[in-house]
Design an enzyme around this catalytic site. Sequence first.
Site, PDB file in Angstrom:
ATOM      1  N   TYR A   1     -13.754  -3.635  10.517  1.00  0.00           N
ATOM      2  CA  TYR A   1     -12.464  -2.936  10.531  1.00  0.00           C
ATOM      3  C   TYR A   1     -11.740  -3.168  11.859  1.00  0.00           C
ATOM      4  O   TYR A   1     -10.553  -3.507  11.876  1.00  0.00           O
ATOM      5  CB  TYR A   1     -12.674  -1.438  10.277  1.00  0.00           C
TER       6      TYR A   1
ATOM      7  N   GLY B   1       0.845  -1.201   0.000  1.00  0.00           N
ATOM      8  CA  GLY B   1       0.000   0.000   0.000  1.00  0.00           C
ATOM      9  C   GLY B   1       0.875   1.243   0.000  1.00  0.00           C
ATOM     10  O   GLY B   1       0.587   2.215   0.691  1.00  0.00           O
TER      11      GLY B   1
HETATM   12  N1  LIG Z   1      -5.706   7.126   7.747  1.00  0.00           N
HETATM   13  C1  LIG Z   1      -5.890   6.869   9.044  1.00  0.00           C
HETATM   14  O1  LIG Z   1      -6.345   7.739   9.836  1.00  0.00           O
HETATM   15  C2  LIG Z   1      -5.530   5.528   9.610  1.00  0.00           C
HETATM   16  C3  LIG Z   1      -5.695   5.326  11.003  1.00  0.00           C
HETATM   17  C4  LIG Z   1      -5.341   4.093  11.544  1.00  0.00           C
HETATM   18  C5  LIG Z   1      -4.829   3.094  10.729  1.00  0.00           C
HETATM   19  N2  LIG Z   1      -4.705   3.307   9.375  1.00  0.00           N
HETATM   20  C6  LIG Z   1      -4.158   2.224   8.559  1.00  0.00           C
HETATM   21  O2  LIG Z   1      -3.058   2.709   7.806  1.00  0.00           O
HETATM   22  C7  LIG Z   1      -2.910   1.932   6.608  1.00  0.00           C
HETATM   23  C8  LIG Z   1      -2.766   2.859   5.414  1.00  0.00           C
HETATM   24  O3  LIG Z   1      -3.976   3.585   5.291  1.00  0.00           O
HETATM   25  P1  LIG Z   1      -4.094   4.993   4.553  1.00  0.00           P
HETATM   26  O4  LIG Z   1      -4.917   5.845   5.437  1.00  0.00           O
HETATM   27  O5  LIG Z   1      -2.782   5.473   4.086  1.00  0.00           O
HETATM   28  O6  LIG Z   1      -5.028   4.563   3.322  1.00  0.00           O
HETATM   29  P2  LIG Z   1      -5.093   4.991   1.787  1.00  0.00           P
HETATM   30  O7  LIG Z   1      -4.691   6.408   1.590  1.00  0.00           O
HETATM   31  O8  LIG Z   1      -6.434   4.548   1.332  1.00  0.00           O
HETATM   32  O9  LIG Z   1      -3.972   4.064   1.100  1.00  0.00           O
HETATM   33  C9  LIG Z   1      -4.199   2.688   0.948  1.00  0.00           C
HETATM   34  C10 LIG Z   1      -3.082   2.047   0.162  1.00  0.00           C
HETATM   35  O10 LIG Z   1      -3.427   0.655   0.005  1.00  0.00           O
HETATM   36  C11 LIG Z   1      -3.478   0.329  -1.382  1.00  0.00           C
HETATM   37  N3  LIG Z   1      -4.563  -0.635  -1.610  1.00  0.00           N
HETATM   38  C12 LIG Z   1      -5.870  -0.497  -1.319  1.00  0.00           C
HETATM   39  N4  LIG Z   1      -6.541  -1.598  -1.673  1.00  0.00           N
HETATM   40  C13 LIG Z   1      -5.629  -2.462  -2.171  1.00  0.00           C
HETATM   41  C14 LIG Z   1      -5.711  -3.775  -2.693  1.00  0.00           C
HETATM   42  N5  LIG Z   1      -6.864  -4.446  -2.801  1.00  0.00           N
HETATM   43  N6  LIG Z   1      -4.569  -4.369  -3.114  1.00  0.00           N
HETATM   44  C15 LIG Z   1      -3.398  -3.710  -3.036  1.00  0.00           C
HETATM   45  N7  LIG Z   1      -3.253  -2.466  -2.558  1.00  0.00           N
HETATM   46  C16 LIG Z   1      -4.373  -1.859  -2.136  1.00  0.00           C
HETATM   47  C17 LIG Z   1      -3.697   1.634  -2.109  1.00  0.00           C
HETATM   48  O11 LIG Z   1      -3.110   1.528  -3.387  1.00  0.00           O
HETATM   49  P3  LIG Z   1      -3.857   1.690  -4.800  1.00  0.00           P
HETATM   50  O12 LIG Z   1      -5.126   2.464  -4.557  1.00  0.00           O
HETATM   51  O13 LIG Z   1      -2.851   2.397  -5.643  1.00  0.00           O
HETATM   52  O14 LIG Z   1      -4.095   0.281  -5.216  1.00  0.00           O
HETATM   53  C18 LIG Z   1      -2.888   2.599  -1.232  1.00  0.00           C
HETATM   54  O15 LIG Z   1      -1.514   2.519  -1.560  1.00  0.00           O
HETATM   55  C19 LIG Z   1      -4.124   1.012   6.557  1.00  0.00           C
HETATM   56  O16 LIG Z   1      -3.752  -0.263   7.029  1.00  0.00           O
HETATM   57  C20 LIG Z   1      -5.119   1.672   7.520  1.00  0.00           C
HETATM   58  O17 LIG Z   1      -6.013   0.747   8.070  1.00  0.00           O
HETATM   59  C21 LIG Z   1      -5.043   4.500   8.807  1.00  0.00           C
END
Ligand SMILES: NC(=O)c1ccc[n+]([C@@H]2O[C@H](COP(=O)([O-])OP(=O)(O)OC[C@H]3O[C@@H](n4cnc5c(N)ncnc54)[C@H](OP(=O)(O)O)[C@@H]3O)[C@@H](O)[C@H]2O)c1
Length: 289
Positions: A170, A16
């Site tokens: 989630y 990701g």
């Molecule tokens: N944002 C928050 O506040 C927050 C808080 C707590 C935990 N988290 C965790 O942090 C992590 C990153 O989240 P983020 O907020 O940075 O999310 P994000 O901006 O939605 O990024 C998600 C990433 O995962 C990739 N992805 C999504 N579905 C995929 C699939 N089916 N196969 C392969 N790659 C996939 C996307 O790539 P493409 O779209 O290019 O495929 C992108 O690189 C996650 O595990 C999330 O649960 C986030």
Amino acid sequence: MPDIRPMAGKVVLVTGGTGGIGKATAIGLAALGARVGITGRDLARTAQVAAEIRAASGNPAIDGFAADMSSQAEVRRLAAAVLDAYPRLDVLVNNVGGFWAHRHPTADGLEHTFALNHLASFLLTNLLLDRLKSSAPARVVNVSSHVQAEGRIDFDDLQGARAYSGQTAYSQSKLATVMFTNELARRLEGTRVTANSLHPGVVRTNFGAEDQAWLFTVVSQVVLPFLKTPARGAETSIYLASSPETDGVTGQFFANKKVKAANKVANDLEMTARLWKASADLVGMRAIS
Ligand SMILES: NC(=O)c1ccc[n+]([C@@H]2O[C@H](COP(=O)([O-])OP(=O)(O)OC[C@H]3O[C@@H](n4cnc5c(N)ncnc54)[C@H](OP(=O)(O)O)[C@@H]3O)[C@@H](O)[C@H]2O)c1
């Protein structure tokens, strides 16, 4: 002791890595000199983001790998490509994940949140484990969330087939991440491969954008200015991937670069072993369970 050290000669994979926290993690580790592989679903987009990371970090050694990690066949193909490309692997950052308000089945007939947020990282890590061991000291860094605290593993309905709520799915998946990390850390004792999990903070990304709950949409507009930037959200991942302060530290949950108490279920040996077995069965890896 400085909390970061140069990573020249190290090889890191960030799943990701094309957006949000993962991209910022990749930029940070590339700036420290590591060769960094990122994964995303779309080949052209992944190549484009790899070029952006090269420009942002000044490090030319960035590789893009494309795979839809909700599919186990794609995870296996990804692992084979990584093993082919990298004779050593020093750090695996299992960052991929997301939130879906509605239940979506994957190509394998599993529920999408559990399949992507937990099983994809479980399978990928196991497929790359020998390479991590032969590169030791090595690290596995698993991105969870503070919602692990309210998570519950429903062994009778892991796939949310009877009742689905985005929030419940989630938080279950993020508790599974911490349980997997702790069980992995125990299984890796004596190998000099560590495994830790983390909460990145509440971060301004595309999180949940594919299938958002209406309440989430409203609330996120209000709180948007107060959220962490992706660079700040990546700090604990980068710390766990690179810091000398975490040499040898394993089986811990972190937030803001500090050890935090995790859900007590994550330290229940019977529960973590049970989840490992259920996960191994779901990804067809009985031999390693
Ligand atoms: N944002 C928050 O506040 C927050 C808080 C707590 C935990 N988290 C965790 O942090 C992590 C990153 O989240 P983020 O907020 O940075 O999310 P994000 O901006 O939605 O990024 C998600 C990433 O995962 C990739 N992805 C999504 N579905 C995929 C699939 N089916 N196969 C392969 N790659 C996939 C996307 O790539 P493409 O779209 O290019 O495929 C992108 O690189 C996650 O595990 C999330 O649960 C986030």
